[in-house]
Design an enzyme around this catalytic site. Structure first.
Site, PDB file in Angstrom:
ATOM      1  N   SER A 190      -5.603  -3.132   8.725  1.00  0.00           N
ATOM      2  CA  SER A 190      -6.577  -3.810   7.874  1.00  0.00           C
ATOM      3  C   SER A 190      -7.924  -3.102   7.978  1.00  0.00           C
ATOM      4  O   SER A 190      -8.215  -2.459   8.981  1.00  0.00           O
ATOM      5  CB  SER A 190      -6.790  -5.254   8.343  1.00  0.00           C
ATOM      6  N   CYS A 203     -11.253  -4.508  -2.596  1.00  0.00           N
ATOM      7  CA  CYS A 203     -11.898  -3.885  -1.434  1.00  0.00           C
ATOM      8  C   CYS A 203     -13.301  -3.337  -1.636  1.00  0.00           C
ATOM      9  O   CYS A 203     -14.123  -3.457  -0.729  1.00  0.00           O
ATOM     10  CB  CYS A 203     -10.991  -2.802  -0.879  1.00  0.00           C
ATOM     11  N   LYS A 219     -13.672   4.164   7.226  1.00  0.00           N
ATOM     12  CA  LYS A 219     -12.991   3.442   6.139  1.00  0.00           C
ATOM     13  C   LYS A 219     -14.015   2.746   5.235  1.00  0.00           C
ATOM     14  O   LYS A 219     -13.948   2.850   4.007  1.00  0.00           O
ATOM     15  CB  LYS A 219     -12.000   2.434   6.737  1.00  0.00           C
ATOM     16  N   ARG A 229      -7.373  -8.912  -8.381  1.00  0.00           N
ATOM     17  CA  ARG A 229      -8.451  -9.343  -7.483  1.00  0.00           C
ATOM     18  C   ARG A 229      -9.761  -8.639  -7.871  1.00  0.00           C
ATOM     19  O   ARG A 229      -9.787  -7.438  -8.045  1.00  0.00           O
ATOM     20  CB  ARG A 229      -8.064  -9.061  -6.026  1.00  0.00           C
ATOM     21  N   ALA A 258      -4.646   3.983  -2.852  1.00  0.00           N
ATOM     22  CA  ALA A 258      -5.204   3.237  -3.980  1.00  0.00           C
ATOM     23  C   ALA A 258      -4.038   2.578  -4.707  1.00  0.00           C
ATOM     24  O   ALA A 258      -2.938   3.149  -4.788  1.00  0.00           O
ATOM     25  CB  ALA A 258      -5.971   4.163  -4.915  1.00  0.00           C
ATOM     26  N   GLU A 291      -6.167   2.411   6.104  1.00  0.00           N
ATOM     27  CA  GLU A 291      -5.339   2.895   4.996  1.00  0.00           C
ATOM     28  C   GLU A 291      -6.234   3.302   3.831  1.00  0.00           C
ATOM     29  O   GLU A 291      -7.162   2.579   3.485  1.00  0.00           O
ATOM     30  CB  GLU A 291      -4.364   1.780   4.580  1.00  0.00           C
ATOM     31  N   PHE A 292      -5.916   4.442   3.233  1.00  0.00           N
ATOM     32  CA  PHE A 292      -6.732   4.952   2.125  1.00  0.00           C
ATOM     33  C   PHE A 292      -5.996   4.922   0.785  1.00  0.00           C
ATOM     34  O   PHE A 292      -6.488   5.488  -0.194  1.00  0.00           O
ATOM     35  CB  PHE A 292      -7.198   6.385   2.433  1.00  0.00           C
ATOM     36  N   TYR A 323      -0.222  -5.819  -0.212  1.00  0.00           N
ATOM     37  CA  TYR A 323      -0.320  -4.568  -0.975  1.00  0.00           C
ATOM     38  C   TYR A 323      -0.331  -3.347  -0.061  1.00  0.00           C
ATOM     39  O   TYR A 323       0.075  -2.265  -0.470  1.00  0.00           O
ATOM     40  CB  TYR A 323      -1.600  -4.582  -1.825  1.00  0.00           C
TER      41      TYR A 323
HETATM   42  P1  NAD Z   1      -2.831  -8.880   0.970  1.00  0.00           P
HETATM   43  O1  NAD Z   1      -3.527 -10.162   0.831  1.00  0.00           O
HETATM   44  O2  NAD Z   1      -2.060  -8.320  -0.167  1.00  0.00           O
HETATM   45  O3  NAD Z   1      -1.823  -8.956   2.214  1.00  0.00           O
HETATM   46  C1  NAD Z   1      -2.126  -9.532   3.438  1.00  0.00           C
HETATM   47  C2  NAD Z   1      -0.907 -10.350   3.903  1.00  0.00           C
HETATM   48  O4  NAD Z   1      -1.135 -10.812   5.230  1.00  0.00           O
HETATM   49  C3  NAD Z   1      -0.635 -11.569   3.042  1.00  0.00           C
HETATM   50  O5  NAD Z   1       0.684 -11.502   2.534  1.00  0.00           O
HETATM   51  C4  NAD Z   1      -0.818 -12.751   4.011  1.00  0.00           C
HETATM   52  O6  NAD Z   1       0.066 -13.819   3.753  1.00  0.00           O
HETATM   53  C5  NAD Z   1      -0.517 -12.083   5.336  1.00  0.00           C
HETATM   54  N1  NAD Z   1      -1.072 -12.793   6.497  1.00  0.00           N
HETATM   55  C6  NAD Z   1      -2.318 -13.320   6.653  1.00  0.00           C
HETATM   56  N2  NAD Z   1      -2.438 -13.864   7.881  1.00  0.00           N
HETATM   57  C7  NAD Z   1      -1.257 -13.671   8.511  1.00  0.00           C
HETATM   58  C8  NAD Z   1      -0.774 -14.002   9.813  1.00  0.00           C
HETATM   59  N3  NAD Z   1      -1.540 -14.631  10.700  1.00  0.00           N
HETATM   60  N4  NAD Z   1       0.493 -13.654  10.123  1.00  0.00           N
HETATM   61  C9  NAD Z   1       1.281 -13.010   9.217  1.00  0.00           C
HETATM   62  N5  NAD Z   1       0.867 -12.660   7.980  1.00  0.00           N
HETATM   63  C10 NAD Z   1      -0.382 -12.984   7.632  1.00  0.00           C
HETATM   64  O7  NAD Z   1      -3.930  -7.824   1.453  1.00  0.00           O
HETATM   65  P2  NAD Z   1      -3.875  -6.234   1.274  1.00  0.00           P
HETATM   66  O8  NAD Z   1      -4.397  -5.858  -0.058  1.00  0.00           O
HETATM   67  O9  NAD Z   1      -2.547  -5.740   1.724  1.00  0.00           O
HETATM   68  O10 NAD Z   1      -4.999  -5.810   2.324  1.00  0.00           O
HETATM   69  C11 NAD Z   1      -4.760  -5.890   3.717  1.00  0.00           C
HETATM   70  C12 NAD Z   1      -5.861  -5.122   4.423  1.00  0.00           C
HETATM   71  O11 NAD Z   1      -5.795  -3.740   4.046  1.00  0.00           O
HETATM   72  C13 NAD Z   1      -7.274  -5.571   4.067  1.00  0.00           C
HETATM   73  O12 NAD Z   1      -8.073  -5.463   5.227  1.00  0.00           O
HETATM   74  C14 NAD Z   1      -7.719  -4.577   3.033  1.00  0.00           C
HETATM   75  O13 NAD Z   1      -9.124  -4.402   3.049  1.00  0.00           O
HETATM   76  C15 NAD Z   1      -7.036  -3.311   3.495  1.00  0.00           C
HETATM   77  N6  NAD Z   1      -6.758  -2.324   2.434  1.00  0.00           N
HETATM   78  C16 NAD Z   1      -6.269  -2.722   1.223  1.00  0.00           C
HETATM   79  C17 NAD Z   1      -5.952  -1.768   0.247  1.00  0.00           C
HETATM   80  C18 NAD Z   1      -5.410  -2.151  -1.110  1.00  0.00           C
HETATM   81  O14 NAD Z   1      -5.286  -1.274  -1.955  1.00  0.00           O
HETATM   82  N7  NAD Z   1      -5.091  -3.405  -1.372  1.00  0.00           N
HETATM   83  C19 NAD Z   1      -6.089  -0.418   0.544  1.00  0.00           C
HETATM   84  C20 NAD Z   1      -6.570  -0.045   1.802  1.00  0.00           C
HETATM   85  C21 NAD Z   1      -6.888  -1.020   2.742  1.00  0.00           C
HETATM   86  C1  UGA Z   2      -9.768   1.952  -3.497  1.00  0.00           C
HETATM   87  C2  UGA Z   2      -9.856   3.358  -2.906  1.00  0.00           C
HETATM   88  O1  UGA Z   2      -9.699   4.319  -3.955  1.00  0.00           O
HETATM   89  C3  UGA Z   2      -8.775   3.568  -1.852  1.00  0.00           C
HETATM   90  O2  UGA Z   2      -8.927   4.840  -1.246  1.00  0.00           O
HETATM   91  C4  UGA Z   2      -8.894   2.466  -0.792  1.00  0.00           C
HETATM   92  O3  UGA Z   2      -7.865   2.600   0.168  1.00  0.00           O
HETATM   93  C5  UGA Z   2      -8.805   1.117  -1.470  1.00  0.00           C
HETATM   94  O4  UGA Z   2      -9.847   0.997  -2.464  1.00  0.00           O
HETATM   95  C6  UGA Z   2      -8.990  -0.031  -0.527  1.00  0.00           C
HETATM   96  O5  UGA Z   2      -9.557   0.102   0.535  1.00  0.00           O
HETATM   97  O6  UGA Z   2      -8.547  -1.092  -0.958  1.00  0.00           O
HETATM   98  P1  UGA Z   2      -8.262   0.765  -5.332  1.00  0.00           P
HETATM   99  O7  UGA Z   2      -9.318  -0.277  -5.288  1.00  0.00           O
HETATM  100  O8  UGA Z   2      -6.852   0.356  -5.207  1.00  0.00           O
HETATM  101  O9  UGA Z   2      -8.529   1.859  -4.185  1.00  0.00           O
HETATM  102  O10 UGA Z   2      -8.387   1.592  -6.706  1.00  0.00           O
HETATM  103  P2  UGA Z   2      -9.405   2.710  -7.239  1.00  0.00           P
HETATM  104  O11 UGA Z   2      -8.632   3.736  -7.931  1.00  0.00           O
HETATM  105  O12 UGA Z   2     -10.335   3.166  -6.189  1.00  0.00           O
HETATM  106  O13 UGA Z   2     -10.221   1.908  -8.344  1.00  0.00           O
HETATM  107  C7  UGA Z   2     -11.152   0.894  -7.991  1.00  0.00           C
HETATM  108  C8  UGA Z   2     -11.879   0.415  -9.213  1.00  0.00           C
HETATM  109  O14 UGA Z   2     -12.775   1.418  -9.704  1.00  0.00           O
HETATM  110  C9  UGA Z   2     -10.963   0.090 -10.387  1.00  0.00           C
HETATM  111  O15 UGA Z   2     -11.438  -1.058 -11.047  1.00  0.00           O
HETATM  112  C10 UGA Z   2     -11.088   1.307 -11.281  1.00  0.00           C
HETATM  113  O16 UGA Z   2     -10.771   1.050 -12.611  1.00  0.00           O
HETATM  114  C11 UGA Z   2     -12.544   1.644 -11.080  1.00  0.00           C
HETATM  115  N1  UGA Z   2     -12.890   3.051 -11.384  1.00  0.00           N
HETATM  116  C12 UGA Z   2     -12.307   4.061 -10.691  1.00  0.00           C
HETATM  117  C13 UGA Z   2     -13.858   3.324 -12.353  1.00  0.00           C
HETATM  118  O17 UGA Z   2     -14.413   2.405 -12.971  1.00  0.00           O
HETATM  119  N2  UGA Z   2     -14.189   4.635 -12.604  1.00  0.00           N
HETATM  120  C14 UGA Z   2     -13.614   5.672 -11.927  1.00  0.00           C
HETATM  121  O18 UGA Z   2     -13.967   6.839 -12.196  1.00  0.00           O
HETATM  122  C15 UGA Z   2     -12.645   5.376 -10.951  1.00  0.00           C
END
Ligand code: NAD
Ligand code: UGA
Length: 458
Positions: A130, A275, A219, A345, A163, A160-161, A14
């Site tokens: 990450s 997260c 973060k 998730r 959403a 990364e920030f 993602y």
């Molecule tokens: P994700 O599970 O969607 O993606 C991670 C990917 O890494 C998977 O496709 C997995 O197969 C791959 N992977 C794992 N081990 C590997 C390896 N050894 N070599 C190559 N590929 C490998 O996770 P995500 O949601 O993208 O989150 C990644 C990181 O970013 C996490 O630390 C999360 O906390 C952070 N983050 C996520 C979000 C979000 O909105 N999802 C936002 C900000 C930060």
């Molecule tokens: C959140 C942060 O907003 C991002 O800045 C960050 O990068 C990310 O986590 C991460 O580290 O993964 P995300 O989880 O994708 O992003 O989505 P949000 O918009 O933050 O919503 C999180 C949850 O809170 C959702 O279930 C949403 O429905 C809920 N929410 C949000 C509420 O219940 N009330 C609100 O007012 C806002």
């Protein structure tokens, strides 16, 4: 064509997928290669059916893919060719051993560090994308610089920030880009190289630099503060239900104070997503590790309130529906953890579905984008669960509808049509406060919002 820079991203999830798509889209001069250990995921990134749903993502991937954006499974070759490597692998909560249920599981991250060390033949900048516990960069540096072939690695933190659901807009126009580095000459040089990449489209005032530990910690703190706001308003929602105050009115009045601000004050069935919970628990673990028990308890409270809010939602349903859900059919409108994503998730909908089947209710799950994930997630639940995308068909014959996700679609349905197709008395539990409660009550529904007086016909 000769590219100015070879960028590699390890982890096509993602974060990795959309972030790299944006860099490639904005910077034709760089070659951006995204690799993953899951070949099916890479196949999907190379197809018309991308592995994640994110508004605007298809368009930018289509523009850049094959031009300067590539998705590949050859991690070794990717490492060898890269000047800069973003590590964007998953860092879920550890489920075993010391720190189980609290601390980040760093096995994927460490495997990546070792693979980089094994394959690299030239010096590289490694970017932690990450979300990691503070001080992880130190461990990464120690692993990477344990090699003997003279290859140098400079580790940066660039959390990364974005959403989900708004990832493309967030990446295109970020509030800030944060880059943490060591304050050594080589650290600052590496930092400037990463700044130069973002400066292709991000206003320089929004590119913030700091020491590497502040960056890692910021973060976790940003997510903790965001989640804290939701738990704060959710805690107030319970009090509103007892006192006939209206949580939306309270949120509006409070949020108009410019020091507080209006965003992230929507009371809900609870926050979900991969997260918030994971990062707060990580923060809690860090506090405890450093002997800061009261601070740890404070942040843990944010997660406890969230669990309580989900439980409260189910108990409200049970009480409202005459203290038994056995044999009753409940339709969940939405299963994604928020609107505009198929991601499920940590979705509150899974907790609610689990609690409903435990009460022997029949559950019908409806969602425009998340039904495949919903089928996977509910595999372990024992009970009667159906999956129906069309909300009108899904609600037919149900005793209650519970709104789990704030999809725009659910605001504008023909609720008269839904009402007449349901069992009577018909209930609606609005876990997102998105429908017109007065209107639904007038149609005949018994309406239970979050943090507002219920509207019932008996
Ligand atoms: P994700 O599970 O969607 O993606 C991670 C990917 O890494 C998977 O496709 C997995 O197969 C791959 N992977 C794992 N081990 C590997 C390896 N050894 N070599 C190559 N590929 C490998 O996770 P995500 O949601 O993208 O989150 C990644 C990181 O970013 C996490 O630390 C999360 O906390 C952070 N983050 C996520 C979000 C979000 O909105 N999802 C936002 C900000 C930060
Ligand atoms: C959140 C942060 O907003 C991002 O800045 C960050 O990068 C990310 O986590 C991460 O580290 O993964 P995300 O989880 O994708 O992003 O989505 P949000 O918009 O933050 O919503 C999180 C949850 O809170 C959702 O279930 C949403 O429905 C809920 N929410 C949000 C509420 O219940 N009330 C609100 O007012 C806002």
């Amino acid at each position: 064509m000769k590219f100015e820079k070879e960028i590699l991203c390890i982890g096509a999830g993602y974060v990795g997928g959309p972030t790299m798509a944006m860099i490639a889209y904005k910077c034709e001069q760089y070659r951006v290669n995204v690799v993953d250990i899951v070949p099916e995921k890479i196949d999907q990134w190379n197809s018309d059916d991308l592995p994640i749903y994110e508004p605007g993502l298809d368009e930018i991937v289509k523009k850049a893919r094959g031009r300067n954006l590539f998705f590949d499974t050859d991690i070794e070759a990717g490492i060898k060719a890269a000047d800069i490597i973003f590590v964007s692998v998953n860092t879920p909560t550890k489920t075993y051993g010391v720190g189980a249920g609290m601390v980040a599981d760093l096995q994927y991250w460490e495997k990546t560090a070792r693979q980089i060390l094994d394959c690299a033949e030239s010096s590289k900048i490694i970017v932690e994308k990450s979300t990691l516990p503070v001080k992880t960069a130190q461990a990464m540096e120690r692993i990477l610089n344990s090699g003997k072939n003279g290859v140098q690695f400079e580790v940066l933190s660039n959390p990364e920030f974005l959403a989900e659901g708004t990832a493309i807009a967030d990446l295109e126009n970020p509030d800030r880009v944060l880059i943490g580095s060591q304050q050594s000459q080589s650290g600052l040089k590496a930092r400037d190289e990463l700044v130069a990449i973002y400066a292709n489209w991000v206003d320089p005032d929004r590119i913030v630099t700091s020491n590497i530990w502040s960056s890692e910690l910021s973060k976790l703190v940003a997510n903790a503060f965001l989640a804290q706001r939701i738990s704060s308003i959710n805690a107030i929602s319970s009090l509103c239900e007892k006192t006939e105050a209206d949580v939306s009115e309270v949120a509006r009045a409070v949020g108009m104070d410019s020091r507080i601000g209006p965003k992230f004050l929507n009371a809900s069935v609870g926050f979900g997503g991969s997260c918030f919970k994971k990062d707060i628990l990580n923060l809690v673990y860090l506090c405890r590790h450093y002997g800061l028990e009261q601070e740890a308890d404070y942040w843990e409270g944010v997660v406890s309130i969230n669990e309580h809010q989900k439980e409260r939602f189910v108990l409200n349903m049970l009480t409202a529906m005459f203290n038994t859900l056995a044999g009753k059919k409940v339709c969940l409108f939405g299963f994604a953890f928020k609107a505009n994503t198929g991601d499920t998730r940590e979705t509150p909908a899974l907790t609610i579905a689990g609690r409903l089947v435990a009460e022997n209710a029949q559950v019908v799950i409806s969602d425009p984008k998340a039904l495949d994930n919903a089928r996977q997630d509910t595999k372990e639940l024992k009970g009667d669960i159906q999956f129906i995308e069309d909300p009108y068909i899904a609600a037919e014959g149900c005793h209650a509808v519970a709104i789990m996700t704030e999809w725009e679609l659910y605001r504008t349905l023909d609720y008269k049509k839904i009402f007449v197709s349901m069992q009577q008395p018909a209930f609606i539990f609005d876990g997102r406060n998105i429908v017109d409660h007065e209107k639904l009550f007038n149609i005949g529904f018994n309406v239970f919002p979050i943090g507002k007086p219920k509207k019932v016909h008996f």
